[in-house]
Structure formats: structure tokens, C-alpha cells
Design a protein around this motif. Structure first.
Motif, PDB file in Angstrom:
ATOM      1  N   THR A  87      -5.291  -3.347   6.765  1.00  0.00           N
ATOM      2  CA  THR A  87      -4.930  -2.046   7.324  1.00  0.00           C
ATOM      3  C   THR A  87      -3.987  -1.315   6.385  1.00  0.00           C
ATOM      4  OG1 THR A  87      -3.112  -3.040   8.553  1.00  0.00           O
ATOM      5  CG2 THR A  87      -5.204  -2.792   9.718  1.00  0.00           C
ATOM      6  N   HIS A  88      -4.235  -0.008   6.265  1.00  0.00           N
ATOM      7  CA  HIS A  88      -3.415   0.847   5.417  1.00  0.00           C
ATOM      8  C   HIS A  88      -3.185   2.158   6.134  1.00  0.00           C
ATOM      9  CE1 HIS A  88      -5.534  -1.848   2.583  1.00  0.00           C
ATOM     10  NE2 HIS A  88      -4.341  -1.897   2.019  1.00  0.00           N
ATOM     11  N   LEU A  89      -2.172   2.856   5.722  1.00  0.00           N
ATOM     12  CA  LEU A  89      -1.887   4.195   6.225  1.00  0.00           C
ATOM     13  C   LEU A  89      -3.071   5.098   5.889  1.00  0.00           C
ATOM     14  CD1 LEU A  89       0.538   5.558   7.593  1.00  0.00           C
ATOM     15  CD2 LEU A  89       1.390   6.111   5.340  1.00  0.00           C
ATOM     16  N   SER A  90      -3.526   5.870   6.846  1.00  0.00           N
ATOM     17  CA  SER A  90      -4.682   6.748   6.652  1.00  0.00           C
ATOM     18  C   SER A  90      -4.436   7.719   5.494  1.00  0.00           C
ATOM     19  CB  SER A  90      -4.947   7.529   7.938  1.00  0.00           C
ATOM     20  OG  SER A  90      -5.996   8.434   7.741  1.00  0.00           O
ATOM     21  N   GLY A  91      -5.330   7.741   4.511  1.00  0.00           N
ATOM     22  CA  GLY A  91      -5.219   8.643   3.376  1.00  0.00           C
ATOM     23  C   GLY A  91      -4.378   8.114   2.223  1.00  0.00           C
ATOM     24  N   GLY A 127       2.315  -2.701   1.160  1.00  0.00           N
ATOM     25  CA  GLY A 127       2.985  -3.744   1.930  1.00  0.00           C
ATOM     26  C   GLY A 127       2.819  -3.548   3.424  1.00  0.00           C
ATOM     27  N   VAL A 128       3.863  -3.907   4.143  1.00  0.00           N
ATOM     28  CA  VAL A 128       3.824  -3.960   5.599  1.00  0.00           C
ATOM     29  C   VAL A 128       3.824  -2.555   6.214  1.00  0.00           C
ATOM     30  CG1 VAL A 128       6.333  -4.123   5.836  1.00  0.00           C
ATOM     31  CG2 VAL A 128       4.878  -5.097   7.590  1.00  0.00           C
ATOM     32  N   LEU A 129       3.081  -2.419   7.316  1.00  0.00           N
ATOM     33  CA  LEU A 129       3.075  -1.194   8.118  1.00  0.00           C
ATOM     34  C   LEU A 129       4.169  -1.279   9.169  1.00  0.00           C
ATOM     35  CD1 LEU A 129      -0.735  -0.772   8.770  1.00  0.00           C
ATOM     36  CD2 LEU A 129       0.713   0.910   7.681  1.00  0.00           C
ATOM     37  N   LYS A 155       3.966   8.912  12.711  1.00  0.00           N
ATOM     38  CA  LYS A 155       5.048   7.993  13.055  1.00  0.00           C
ATOM     39  C   LYS A 155       4.885   6.649  12.361  1.00  0.00           C
ATOM     40  CE  LYS A 155       6.349   9.909  17.477  1.00  0.00           C
ATOM     41  NZ  LYS A 155       7.779   9.763  17.715  1.00  0.00           N
ATOM     42  N   THR A 156       3.961   6.572  11.402  1.00  0.00           N
ATOM     43  CA  THR A 156       3.673   5.319  10.715  1.00  0.00           C
ATOM     44  C   THR A 156       4.273   5.334   9.314  1.00  0.00           C
ATOM     45  OG1 THR A 156       1.582   5.238  11.927  1.00  0.00           O
ATOM     46  CG2 THR A 156       1.818   3.729  10.084  1.00  0.00           C
ATOM     47  N   VAL A 157       4.841   4.204   8.914  1.00  0.00           N
ATOM     48  CA  VAL A 157       5.375   4.038   7.564  1.00  0.00           C
ATOM     49  C   VAL A 157       4.741   2.804   6.938  1.00  0.00           C
ATOM     50  CG1 VAL A 157       7.582   5.116   8.104  1.00  0.00           C
ATOM     51  CG2 VAL A 157       7.363   2.665   8.299  1.00  0.00           C
ATOM     52  N   GLN A 158       4.650   2.814   5.613  1.00  0.00           N
ATOM     53  CA  GLN A 158       4.148   1.645   4.896  1.00  0.00           C
ATOM     54  C   GLN A 158       4.909   1.509   3.587  1.00  0.00           C
ATOM     55  OE1 GLN A 158      -0.101   1.416   4.333  1.00  0.00           O
ATOM     56  NE2 GLN A 158       0.041  -0.747   3.791  1.00  0.00           N
ATOM     57  N   GLU A 159       5.343   0.289   3.314  1.00  0.00           N
ATOM     58  CA  GLU A 159       5.981   0.003   2.038  1.00  0.00           C
ATOM     59  C   GLU A 159       4.902  -0.123   0.973  1.00  0.00           C
ATOM     60  OE1 GLU A 159       7.916  -3.709   2.806  1.00  0.00           O
ATOM     61  OE2 GLU A 159       9.740  -2.726   3.521  1.00  0.00           O
ATOM     62  N   VAL A 160       5.201   0.338  -0.233  1.00  0.00           N
ATOM     63  CA  VAL A 160       4.304   0.183  -1.371  1.00  0.00           C
ATOM     64  C   VAL A 160       5.165  -0.260  -2.545  1.00  0.00           C
ATOM     65  CG1 VAL A 160       2.632   1.301  -2.887  1.00  0.00           C
ATOM     66  CG2 VAL A 160       2.836   2.053  -0.513  1.00  0.00           C
ATOM     67  N   PHE A 161       4.773  -1.367  -3.183  1.00  0.00           N
ATOM     68  CA  PHE A 161       5.513  -1.897  -4.320  1.00  0.00           C
ATOM     69  C   PHE A 161       4.751  -1.548  -5.586  1.00  0.00           C
ATOM     70  CE2 PHE A 161       6.518  -4.392  -0.612  1.00  0.00           C
ATOM     71  CZ  PHE A 161       7.903  -4.377  -0.636  1.00  0.00           C
ATOM     72  N   ILE A 162       5.418  -0.868  -6.525  1.00  0.00           N
ATOM     73  CA  ILE A 162       4.759  -0.383  -7.727  1.00  0.00           C
ATOM     74  C   ILE A 162       5.502  -0.907  -8.954  1.00  0.00           C
ATOM     75  CG2 ILE A 162       4.053   1.666  -9.018  1.00  0.00           C
ATOM     76  CD1 ILE A 162       3.955   3.141  -6.315  1.00  0.00           C
ATOM     77  N   LEU A 163       4.779  -1.654  -9.788  1.00  0.00           N
ATOM     78  CA  LEU A 163       5.332  -2.131 -11.050  1.00  0.00           C
ATOM     79  C   LEU A 163       4.977  -1.115 -12.128  1.00  0.00           C
ATOM     80  CD1 LEU A 163       4.455  -5.935 -10.892  1.00  0.00           C
ATOM     81  CD2 LEU A 163       6.501  -4.746 -10.114  1.00  0.00           C
ATOM     82  N   THR A 164       5.997  -0.666 -12.853  1.00  0.00           N
ATOM     83  CA  THR A 164       5.804   0.392 -13.834  1.00  0.00           C
ATOM     84  C   THR A 164       6.802   0.257 -14.970  1.00  0.00           C
ATOM     85  OG1 THR A 164       5.723   2.790 -14.150  1.00  0.00           O
ATOM     86  CG2 THR A 164       7.276   1.979 -12.522  1.00  0.00           C
TER      87      THR A 164
END
Length: 107
Positions: free
Chosen positions: A21-25, A45-47, A77-86
Motif C-alpha cells: 500500500t502506498h499513498l495515492s499518487g 515507508g510506513v503509512l 489525512k494520510t501521511v507516508q514516510e519516504v527514505f531517499i538516499l542521495t
């Protein structure tokens, strides 16, 4: 969609699919982010749920992590963590996120 751009080390940026599952869009934005120079790995990451309502998709740089940044994606009202290595510094990284978001709204 073409082949992802190479980052400074010559490797393709990649999107890790570790959740069903991911945040829509969010996924199309992350795929475009992977094509930007300097982006190595993008891991959603986690929703979670937020108290406030955010009508449009937002990506906000939260904290630095080893090798990159944690980004918070919000919509509704939904949040999702995203980890980005750069390899990018924080200012250039914010510009890169803005470019990926701008391409979305132009499509």
C-alpha cells in the motif's frame, strides 16, 4: 517511460517496492524522482494518519539520515514516510523534489 538517469556514481536510481500500500499518487512522483541526477534509492515507508487535512500532495524533507533524507508525503489525512538516499545537499535535494512535483502537475 525511458531509462532512469544515471546518478553521480553511474548507477540508476531505483524505487524499492517493500509495501503493498502506498499513498495515492505517490508512486509516479517517486518514479520521476528516481530519474533525477544524484538520486540513488527511494524507499516508501510506513503509512499513518494525521489530524490535519492536506488537500494536495505535499513532499516535505523531514530529517537527514545516513546517506540521504527522510521525506514526509501527505495527502488528505494520510501521511507516508519516504527514505531517499542521495548524494545531493539539502537545498539541491529540495529543488529536485520540486521538479518531480512540478512535472506531475504539468502531466
Amino acid at each position: 517511460m525511458g531509462k532512469p538517469a544515471k546518478d553521480a556514481s553511474g548507477k540508476d536510481g531505483r524505487l524499492v517496492w517493500n509495501h503493498s500500500t502506498h499513498l495515492s499518487g505517490l508512486i509516479p512522483i517517486l518514479e520521476r524522482l528516481c530519474q533525477q541526477d544524484g538520486i540513488q534509492t527511494v524507499t516508501p515507508g510506513v503509512l499513518g494518519r494525521a489530524k490535519g487535512h492536506c488537500p494536495k500532495m505535499q513532499l516535505r524533507v523531514s530529517v537527514p539520515i545516513r546517506g540521504g533524507y527522510k521525506v514526509i508525503a501527505r495527502q488528505g489525512k494520510t501521511v507516508q514516510e519516504v527514505f531517499i538516499l542521495t548524494t545531493l545537499d539539502q537545498d539541491k535535494f529540495k529543488d529536485t523534489i520540486a521538479i518531480a512535483m512540478r512535472i506531475k502537475s504539468a502531466s
